[in-house]
Design an enzyme around this catalytic site. Structure first.
Site, short mmCIF file in Angstrom:
data_model
loop_
_atom_site.label_atom_id
_atom_site.label_comp_id
_atom_site.label_asym_id
_atom_site.label_seq_id
_atom_site.Cartn_x
_atom_site.Cartn_y
_atom_site.Cartn_z
N GLN A 14 -60.90 39.79 47.48
CA GLN A 14 -61.33 38.93 46.43
C GLN A 14 -61.18 37.84 45.87
O GLN A 14 -61.95 37.60 45.73
CB GLN A 14 -60.00 40.00 45.11
CG GLN A 14 -59.73 39.47 43.81
CD GLN A 14 -58.52 40.17 43.55
OE1 GLN A 14 -57.29 40.16 43.69
NE2 GLN A 14 -58.45 40.39 42.03
N GLN B 23 -64.90 36.68 46.42
CA GLN B 23 -65.66 37.57 45.00
C GLN B 23 -64.92 36.00 43.96
O GLN B 23 -66.17 36.73 42.95
CB GLN B 23 -65.26 38.36 45.18
CG GLN B 23 -66.06 39.78 43.45
CD GLN B 23 -67.44 39.28 43.27
OE1 GLN B 23 -68.38 39.37 44.93
NE2 GLN B 23 -68.09 39.20 42.30
N GLU B 24 -64.85 36.44 43.63
CA GLU B 24 -63.76 35.59 42.21
C GLU B 24 -64.47 34.46 42.45
O GLU B 24 -64.56 33.85 41.61
CB GLU B 24 -62.52 35.40 42.29
CG GLU B 24 -61.97 36.33 41.69
CD GLU B 24 -62.63 36.71 39.74
OE1 GLU B 24 -62.76 35.81 39.51
OE2 GLU B 24 -62.19 38.63 40.20
N SER B 25 -64.85 33.19 43.98
CA SER B 25 -64.29 31.63 43.14
C SER B 25 -64.95 31.25 44.80
O SER B 25 -65.61 30.38 44.20
CB SER B 25 -62.99 30.69 43.61
OG SER B 25 -62.36 31.02 44.68
N TYR C 34 -68.88 44.47 41.85
CA TYR C 34 -67.62 43.41 41.76
C TYR C 34 -66.15 44.25 42.52
O TYR C 34 -66.61 43.93 43.94
CB TYR C 34 -66.65 43.37 40.48
CG TYR C 34 -65.28 42.17 40.66
CD1 TYR C 34 -65.39 41.22 40.54
CD2 TYR C 34 -64.07 43.06 40.44
CE1 TYR C 34 -63.88 40.32 40.92
CE2 TYR C 34 -63.09 42.20 40.41
CZ TYR C 34 -62.86 41.25 40.47
OH TYR C 34 -61.87 40.47 40.86
#
Length: 159
Positions: free
Chosen positions: A4, A7-9, A125
């Site tokens: 995660q 995926q986010e940053s 996502y």
């Protein structure tokens, strides 16, 4: 969580979004400071990741603690909610049920309604996080296998 965060940053703590989300887990400071998360300063990586984990856990326990939903789907719905918001995902689940899909299953059920109603972002996502998780998991398993093979052969690892 690593999947995660990627995926986010891309696991970059200095990442900032146009909406004001901060760090590896791309949380809004107000979300992190909320009593349900309780981490007011997310400027360092450890605190940011901790806040992201607490927020994801809060979402899962509050909105997806349903005996008809298995642990995997509870996590998938929590991830979708992390991206799109729990209220929006609740509406999508209700609509999925009305259209004959299983509202307790993300893949090939609620994700179809999500793609129709809010577009591909949340669907992609969740799918990306699952792909990254599988890759991380397989990498770890392979690494451990190689280490066991080295130990069995009496080969010491450098460094």
């Amino acid at each position: 969580v690593a999947a995660q965060g990627y995926q986010e940053s891309r696991l970059i703590q200095s990442a900032r979004s146009g909406a004001g989300a901060v760090g590896i887990m791309q949380l809004l400071p107000s979300t992190a400071a909320d009593p349900n998360v309780g981490i007011p300063d997310i400027t360092n990586a450890d605190a940011n990741i901790h806040a992201g984990v607490r927020y994801l856990d809060f979402i899962r326990k509050r909105y997806f603690n349903d005996p008809e939903m298995d642990e995997m789907n509870s996590t998938l719905f929590a991830l979708a909610s992390y991206n799109a918001g729990p209220a929006r995902i609740a509406k999508l689940r209700a609509k999925a049920g009305q259209q004959g899909y299983n509202p307790h299953i993300w893949f090939d059920n609620v994700e179809i309604i999500a793609a129709q109603e809010i577009g591909r972002e949340t669907v992609q996502y969740v799918a990306n996080i699952v792909k990254y998780y599988v890759v991380y998991r397989l990498s770890i398993v392979r690494y451990l296998q190689r280490e066991e093979e080295r130990q069995s052969a009496g080969i010491e690892r450098d460094g």
